[in-house]
Scaffold this active site. Structure first.
Site, PDB file in Angstrom:
ATOM      1  N   LYS A 168       0.810  -1.218   0.000  1.00 38.47           N
ATOM      2  CA  LYS A 168       0.000   0.000   0.000  1.00 38.47           C
ATOM      3  C   LYS A 168       0.848   1.274   0.000  1.00 38.47           C
ATOM      4  CE  LYS A 168      -4.150  -1.905   0.141  1.00 38.47           C
ATOM      5  NZ  LYS A 168      -5.042  -1.783  -1.043  1.00 38.47           N
ATOM      6  N   GLU A 213     -10.090   5.399   2.722  1.00 37.75           N
ATOM      7  CA  GLU A 213     -10.859   4.286   3.229  1.00 37.75           C
ATOM      8  C   GLU A 213      -9.873   3.176   3.557  1.00 37.75           C
ATOM      9  OE1 GLU A 213     -10.085   4.581   0.144  1.00 37.75           O
ATOM     10  OE2 GLU A 213      -9.542   2.541  -0.444  1.00 37.75           O
ATOM     11  N   SER A 230       1.800  -9.558  -0.659  1.00 40.19           N
ATOM     12  CA  SER A 230       1.432  -8.136  -0.631  1.00 40.19           C
ATOM     13  C   SER A 230       1.636  -7.498   0.731  1.00 40.19           C
ATOM     14  CB  SER A 230      -0.018  -7.970  -1.071  1.00 40.19           C
ATOM     15  OG  SER A 230      -0.863  -8.759  -0.258  1.00 40.19           O
TER      16      SER A 230
END
Lengths: 404, 263
Positions: free
Chosen positions: A95, A117, A384
């Site tokens: 991210k 969000e 991830s």
């Protein structure tokens, strides 16, 4: 490490075949237009590119490792498995790649407040982190269901100076958090930049997020070439909205020999109603600013979705994934909660890596497919994120009491 | 001429709003008929949606109530509600709907059914000007107006949106989502002047209006006033007694705006 190529895809219209677009209230249209123009400008601005590069290297700890998982490879007895270690980035997930890019753009656009969000909390943590770094105000919207299952990340965001709003509307998960963030944005477009976490939403988000995340495959391609001199035969990544997957695929889309596989969250099973397997079970629709594929009923009401993973239980998928699925360039497979939890334990015991439950959906697919492949073939699997945040909920899933 | 546009030639228009199937089939029919009897010039019927991103808490709650009884509430049931309303009143009607509902039913089938039932316009908050080409020619062919929204931050988009408008233009009073407010953007007059320079399509202001004074004030600027959350609150509060209350409320609002000269 070379600078991120932000011009990988020459199609900057925001349309991916019939998918994409800007289906969003009029109040936000000028702001989206400003954002799209600013992005087109800054992605070719040498100073912006240098800043982005320096932050990725010096702050986010890039490049991330491409690690040959020798024990897993040996154990599964088929294709060679390489893990792209986004879990080793600062803040513990892919991210950060995207939020550095978007926050930098926000700064150049003169914005002073970031909103976001978050599902599992990883994007919220990343946004709170970069907001702290740039001295920007930060507010994060998170479904009440998710604030309950990811308490540690809520506290982490608060520690970083962000305000976390538990969202109690709808099913109180990721899609409701996006609704709330969009609503907040319509109230305050002047000073606020909505930092979207996935390759979803109205143009230019799917384009920007893909570009900022494409560093994953830009690196992995060069790293694998260094290590083996070859292209991978398959790239596997988990898909919720699809940001790490699109980043993992981006630099291979034009290489037809590379099979691209997205692992969706099947929850209790693709055939059940407790699922988030959008590509397999969903249909074309228009929601959250984009035409794409969604889990919905016949009338067009968006379905509640379910997955053990707070980061994957989203009823849609980014428009470029819908396009890759439709054209057959990428395949999407459902992985159940049970399979993901089994993979969580497997990779911990086999490789000594506690990976995010989201990423373990990809790992579970690798466990299935690797044994069917030849030993000279290569799979790159994107990890991830790291799994510290999931330890408590996996223990609970397994019926282990770890309360102190 | 568009039936909706024609409404504004005669008077300042009062446009109340209720959500279909809130609280139920019969209730919706009775509420809409009561609004028409009270003097509503156009009634806007909201089609409940699971994720109404442009709506505030009051209308969100109404959507949840409407879908609670039947989460799969078919669009055909809502068309049946309209058919029932049409037996009792010929008040002009518009739907407020999110685009996915129309997309799933099929653009051609949806607008054809609207035309059959005398639903004269569609307000679609998540279909901005840039995306309207996929629906506009089909709606036009079927004689259904697409009512565009213009907001205080539309800036240089105002002219192109206004030029393409038919029926009427929904002028959003202020930033944010639907719901009662005490203050509106202070440059609404300039906004409407800009619209009137490029089109004779009438304007109606919505988002936040709930008192008669506000409606009177807003119709000094615009050709009509749209009131959503306040009507939905009456439905929520009074249940089976809502029709009488809605009729009273409409009469008061209508009286307040009728003092303003047309045009």
């Amino acid at each position: 490490m070379t600078e991120t190529n932000l011009n990988l895809n020459k199609n900057t219209t925001g349309r991916y075949g019939e998918y994409g677009g800007q289906y969003i209230p009029e109040t936000l249209m000028n702001e989206l237009d400003r954002m799209a123009k600013a992005y087109e400008h800054f992605k070719n601005d040498p100073e912006f590119k240098t800043e982005l590069h320096d932050l990725l290297v010096d702050y986010a700890n890039r490049p991330s490792l491409l690690y040959y998982a020798e024990r897993m490879t040996k154990d599964l007895g088929g294709a060679q498995i390489y893990l792209k270690r986004e879990d080793l980035n600062h803040t513990g997930a892919h991210k950060i790649n995207n939020v550095i890019g978007q926050a930098l753009l926000a700064k150049h656009m003169g914005k002073t407040r970031l909103i976001a969000e978050t599902g599992a909390g990883q994007h919220g943590v990343a946004t709170a982190t970069i907001a702290a770094y740039f001295g920007m105000e930060c507010e994060v919207f998170m479904g009440k269901e998710d604030t309950d299952r990811q308490k540690l990340n809520v506290y982490r965001m608060e520690l970083l100076g962000a305000k976390v709003h538990p969202v109690t509307s709808g099913s109180m998960v990721l899609k409701d958090a996006i609704n709330a963030a969009l609503q907040d944005w319509t109230k305050r477009v002047d000073d606020t930049f909505y930092c979207m976490g996935s390759a979803t939403g109205p143009h230019p988000y799917p384009l920007m997020v893909r570009d900022f995340q494409s560093i994953i495959s830009q690196e992995s391609k060069a790293q694998l070439k260094d290590q083996t001199g070859k292209l991978p035969d398959m790239v596997v990544a988990c898909v919720g909205g699809g940001s790490n997957a699109i980043g993992s695929f981006a630099n291979y889309i034009e290489d037809p020999s590379v099979q691209l596989v997205g692992a969706e969250a099947a929850g209790k099973g693709v055939e059940t109603n407790l699922t988030a397997a959008t590509v397999e079970r969903g249909s074309d629709g228009i929601f959250h600013g984009m035409k794409s594929m969604f889990l919905q009923n016949k009338t067009g009401q968006i379905n509640p979705v379910y997955s053990i993973s707070a980061g994957l239980d989203y009823p849609g998928v980014g428009p470029e994934h819908a396009y890759l699925a439709k054209t057959g360039r990428a395949q999407y497979v459902g992985i159940t909660d049970d399979e993901a939890v089994q993979a969580f334990e497997y990779i911990a015991k086999t490789e000594g890596i506690v990976a995010a439950i989201e990423s373990c959906h990809a790992v579970a697919y690798v466990q299935k497919i690797a044994p069917t492949m030849r030993k000279d073939q290569i799979i790159i699997c994107t990890l991830s994120g790291r799994g510290d945040k999931d330890v408590a909920s996996i223990a609970k899933y397994k019926g282990v009491d770890i309360d102190e | 001429m568009s039936k909706l546009k024609a409404v504004f030639a005669k008077q300042k228009a009062f446009i109340p709003f209720v959500v279909a199937n809130d609280p139920d089939f019969e209730g919706t029919v009775n509420n809409v008929v009561a609004l028409a009897e009270g003097g509503a010039d156009i009634v806007e019927i909201g089609i409940p949606f699971s994720d109404p991103v442009a709506d505030g808490p009051v209308i969100q709650a109404a959507d949840i109530r409407a879908l609670k009884a039947d989460p799969d509430l078919p669009m055909d049931t809502i068309f049946d509600i309209v058919a029932e309303i049409r037996k009792q009143t010929d008040v002009p009607l518009a739907f407020l709907t999110y685009l996915n509902i129309v997309f799933q039913y099929g653009y051609e089938a949806f607008t054809a059914r609207c035309a059959e039932l005398g639903v004269n316009g569609l307000v679609i908050p998540d279909m901005p000007y840039e995306e309207h080409d996929e629906l506009a020619p089909i709606a036009e062919k079927n004689g259904v107006d697409l009512i565009p929204l213009i907001t205080p931050v539309s800036a240089d988009r105002i002219e192109k949106i206004a030029k393409a408008a038919t029926g009427f233009i929904y002028v959003v009073s202020s930033l944010g989502v639907t719901g009662e407010r005490s203050e509106f953007a202070n440059d609404l007059g300039d906004l409407i002047t800009r619209i009137r320079k490029v089109t004779d399509v009438p304007t109606a202001i919505g988002f936040g209006i709930h008192t008669a004074e506000q409606a009177a004030e807003m119709t000094q600027l615009a050709d009509g006033a749209i009131v959503g959350s306040a009507c939905v609150n009456i439905v929520a509060e009074y249940g089976a007694q809502a029709p009488a209350k809605l009729k009273d409320y409409t009469q008061q609002m209508k009286a307040a705006i009728s003092a303003n000269p047309v045009g």
